[in-house]
Design an enzyme around this catalytic site. Structure first.
Site, mmCIF file in Angstrom:
data_model
loop_
_atom_site.group_PDB
_atom_site.id
_atom_site.type_symbol
_atom_site.label_atom_id
_atom_site.label_comp_id
_atom_site.label_asym_id
_atom_site.label_seq_id
_atom_site.Cartn_x
_atom_site.Cartn_y
_atom_site.Cartn_z
ATOM 1 N N SER A 273 3.561 -2.420 10.112
ATOM 2 C CA SER A 273 4.828 -2.345 10.250
ATOM 3 C C SER A 273 5.780 -3.752 10.100
ATOM 4 O O SER A 273 6.445 -4.322 10.664
ATOM 5 C CB SER A 273 5.398 -2.230 11.818
ATOM 6 N N GLU B 291 -5.280 -5.401 10.310
ATOM 7 C CA GLU B 291 -4.349 -4.168 10.588
ATOM 8 C C GLU B 291 -4.664 -3.646 11.815
ATOM 9 O O GLU B 291 -5.202 -2.663 11.980
ATOM 10 C CB GLU B 291 -4.326 -3.013 9.350
ATOM 11 N N ASN C 98 0.755 -1.213 0.083
ATOM 12 C CA ASN C 98 -0.190 0.016 0.110
ATOM 13 C C ASN C 98 0.863 1.349 0.033
ATOM 14 O O ASN C 98 1.491 1.563 1.099
ATOM 15 C CB ASN C 98 -1.034 -0.141 1.304
ATOM 16 N N GLY D 204 2.679 2.001 10.949
ATOM 17 C CA GLY D 204 3.631 3.159 10.583
ATOM 18 C C GLY D 204 4.344 3.375 12.031
ATOM 19 O O GLY D 204 4.822 4.348 12.285
ATOM 20 N N GLU E 37 -6.963 4.513 7.871
ATOM 21 C CA GLU E 37 -6.647 6.058 7.616
ATOM 22 C C GLU E 37 -8.138 6.805 6.853
ATOM 23 O O GLU E 37 -8.310 7.654 7.192
ATOM 24 C CB GLU E 37 -5.393 6.361 6.730
ATOM 25 N N HIS F 106 -9.546 1.192 4.678
ATOM 26 C CA HIS F 106 -8.284 1.329 5.644
ATOM 27 C C HIS F 106 -8.434 2.281 6.621
ATOM 28 O O HIS F 106 -9.380 3.046 6.563
ATOM 29 C CB HIS F 106 -7.151 1.971 4.345
ATOM 30 N N LYS G 81 -0.149 4.055 -0.246
ATOM 31 C CA LYS G 81 -0.591 5.498 0.295
ATOM 32 C C LYS G 81 -0.375 6.688 -0.541
ATOM 33 O O LYS G 81 -0.210 6.414 -1.784
ATOM 34 C CB LYS G 81 -0.070 5.957 1.765
HETATM 35 P P1 13P Z 1 2.994 0.042 7.839
HETATM 36 O O1 13P Z 1 3.519 -1.115 6.904
HETATM 37 O O2 13P Z 1 3.871 1.380 7.299
HETATM 38 O O3 13P Z 1 2.952 -0.087 8.971
HETATM 39 O O4 13P Z 1 1.536 0.360 7.030
HETATM 40 C C1 13P Z 1 0.516 -0.591 7.256
HETATM 41 C C2 13P Z 1 -0.376 -0.102 6.529
HETATM 42 O O5 13P Z 1 -1.248 0.632 6.735
HETATM 43 C C3 13P Z 1 -0.802 -0.942 5.217
HETATM 44 O O6 13P Z 1 -1.949 -0.490 4.768
#
Ligand code: 13P
Length: 247
Positions: free
Chosen positions: A211, A165, A9, A171, A95, A93, A11
């Site tokens: 992560s 997740e 992803n 992150g 976010e 997601h 982003k």
């Molecule tokens: P990270 O791997 O940066 O923690 O992000 C995970 C994520 O949100 C994947 O959709």
């Protein structure tokens, strides 16, 4: 047997040139992998990635709107994604849920529309740190799974990928451990079995995300219920992404 699926992803990262270069390198380096590999890129790069003609790597988007077309300024439809060569789309997601206030009802409409046009949704579920501390993890993911998949037919459920997740692991460098993630994912699969029958539930791929790095991917992949990973930061770098695919 479920084919493992590892998706990046990206982003809101990478311009078109960077996206194409990374996809080209990745496609070569994972060509012989038995894992299904997907990159979920920003909208602006999707048609260039399709035009690149990657062989192994599949293309996905990170969001869409549920309407077919119309006055929805700034939105992108499922048909448009299909038209530019997407096979997958990330939906729900954390976010999107947190920053853009998407709720289960909206996410469900998107899941149904994606399936209608033949896109495979990667439905994200996961608890906050406060919910985890309050012992609500299972309730949260069961509820998000049930509401997100309302109205999906048992025949189509195998087209859906679920990404577990935990929000506190995204992150942050914090990860769940393999055993804990496996337990939560087992409860998601039990939910699928109740909704769609055990045989269908066994076909659905459920990823871990949060992560994930080359150094910790094996711990997750060795768990019986975990079928892959949804990778954020580490998917932006070809060496790390390849390291994860070749866990
Ligand atoms: P990270 O791997 O940066 O923690 O992000 C995970 C994520 O949100 C994947 O959709």
């Amino acid at each position: 047997m479920r084919t493992p699926i590892i998706a990046g992803n990206w982003k809101m990262h990478k311009n078109v040139g960077e996206a194409v270069e990374l996809a080209r390198q990745l496609d070569e380096m994972v060509a012989d992998s038995a894992v299904e590999v997907v990159i979920c890129a920003p909208f602006t790069s999707l048609s260039s990635l399709s035009a690149l003609g990657v062989n192994k790597v599949k293309i996905g988007a990170q969001n869409m709107y549920f309407a077919e077309a119309g006055a929805f300024t700034g939105e992108i439809s499922a048909t448009m994604l299909e038209d530019v060569g997407c096979e997958y789309v990330i939906l729900g997601h954390s976010e999107r849920r947190e920053i853009f206030k998407e709720d289960d009802e909206l996410i469900n409409k998107k899941v149904l529309k994606a399936l209608e046009v033949g896109l495979k949704p990667i439905l994200c579920v996961g608890e906050t740190l406060a919910q985890r501390k309050a012992g609500e993890t299972e309730n949260v993911v069961v509820s998000q799974t049930t509401k997100g998949l309302a109205g999906v037919s048992p025949e189509l459920i195998e087209q859906v990928v679920i990404a577990y997740e935990p929000i506190w692991a995204i992150g942050t460098g914090e990860t769940s451990n393999g055993k804990d993630a496996n337990e939560v994912i087992a409860s998601i699969r039990q939910t699928l079995a109740k909704l769609f029958g055990d045989e269908q539930a066994q076909k659905v791929r459920i990823q871990y995300g949060g992560s994930v790095k080359p150094g910790n991917i094996a711990e997750f992949m060795e768990q019986p219920e975990i079928d892959g990973a949804l990778v954020g930061g580490a998917s932006l770098n070809v060496k790390d992404f390849v390291g994860i695919v070749k866990y």
